[in-house]
Design a protein around this motif. Structure first.
Motif, PDB file in Angstrom:
ATOM      1  N   GLU A 253       0.950  -1.356  -0.042  1.00  0.00           N
ATOM      2  CA  GLU A 253       0.114   0.127  -0.082  1.00  0.00           C
ATOM      3  C   GLU A 253       0.958   1.327  -0.099  1.00  0.00           C
ATOM      4  O   GLU A 253       0.415   2.272  -0.719  1.00  0.00           O
ATOM      5  N   GLY A 254       2.052   1.191   0.766  1.00  0.00           N
ATOM      6  CA  GLY A 254       2.792   2.459   0.756  1.00  0.00           C
ATOM      7  C   GLY A 254       4.303   2.028   1.166  1.00  0.00           C
ATOM      8  O   GLY A 254       4.711   0.933   0.925  1.00  0.00           O
TER       9      GLY A 254
ATOM     10  N   GLY B   9      -0.777   4.221  -1.703  1.00  0.00           N
ATOM     11  CA  GLY B   9      -2.005   4.490  -0.765  1.00  0.00           C
ATOM     12  C   GLY B   9      -3.313   4.948  -1.620  1.00  0.00           C
ATOM     13  O   GLY B   9      -3.453   4.299  -2.903  1.00  0.00           O
TER      14      GLY B   9
ATOM     15  N   LEU C 285      -2.550  -4.543   1.853  1.00  0.00           N
ATOM     16  CA  LEU C 285      -3.364  -3.432   2.206  1.00  0.00           C
ATOM     17  C   LEU C 285      -4.104  -3.396   3.507  1.00  0.00           C
ATOM     18  O   LEU C 285      -4.197  -4.464   4.251  1.00  0.00           O
TER      19      LEU C 285
ATOM     20  N   CYS D 204      -4.038  -1.900  10.159  1.00  0.00           N
ATOM     21  CA  CYS D 204      -2.950  -1.047   9.359  1.00  0.00           C
ATOM     22  C   CYS D 204      -1.521  -1.983   9.418  1.00  0.00           C
ATOM     23  O   CYS D 204      -1.496  -2.943  10.364  1.00  0.00           O
TER      24      CYS D 204
END
Length: 173
Positions: free
Chosen positions: A19-20, A50, A76, A103
């Motif tokens: 995701e990042g 993201g 993610l 997360c």
């Protein structure tokens, strides 16, 4: 008579999309543990930057366009729900979805056997408190805290981690 050329081992290929930046660093650490010395898969890691599950899934499909990866996986967060449309797109594009609840920092806390708060902000604060010298953006920072032994113990408790590691080992889930 000409001598035979030695045969070359062809490893399965895997596209891993984080995701990042933090997910990419973590995936790089996992690749260094599970895909070295000819073991596991030939893993390519990319960053989706993201913007929510739909964007990450579409970006993963774009990264895979025209390349015959044996498997495609997106790591993610789960703080933004994955819609039925997101899941349908992932299935159509043959992308495995692996969730970090809520997360990536929550996944880190789970791996370490620590309580996981409900919000991403609280998870970030908790991981900072638990590992003050840990830099989640630096791949080398993972080694002291997330050794293969720690990950192997945690895989039996965390289904999404188990799925992710199976992809890296080229064991179909």
């Amino acid at each position: 008579m000409t001598p035979l050329k030695p045969s070359r081992l062809v490893r399965p290929t895997l596209l891993l999309v984080g995701e990042g930046e933090t997910e990419v660093a973590f995936l790089g650490h996992l690749r260094s543990l599970y895909c070295k010395d000819g073991a596991g898969v030939e893993a390519t890691i990319r960053n989706a930057h993201g913007k929510g599950p739909s964007h990450i899934i579409r970006k993963t499909a774009r990264f895979a366009y025209g390349i015959a990866y044996d498997s495609r996986v997106a790591l993610l967060d789960t703080d933004i729900p994955w819609t039925d449309q997101d899941k349908k797109l992932a299935r159509r594009e043959k992308i495995g979805l692996v969730g970090a609840a809520p997360c990536i920092e929550g996944l880190f806390l789970s791996i370490l056997g620590k309580p996981v708060p409900d919000s991403p902000e609280s998870c970030k604060a908790a991981i900072k408190k638990a590992l003050p010298s840990f830099d989640p953006l630096e791949r080398k920072s993972y080694a002291p805290y997330f050794s293969k032994a720690v990950l192997e113990e945690a895989r039996n408790r965390i289904p999404d981690l188990k799925r992710l590691l199976k992809y890296l080992e080229s064991i179909r889930t």
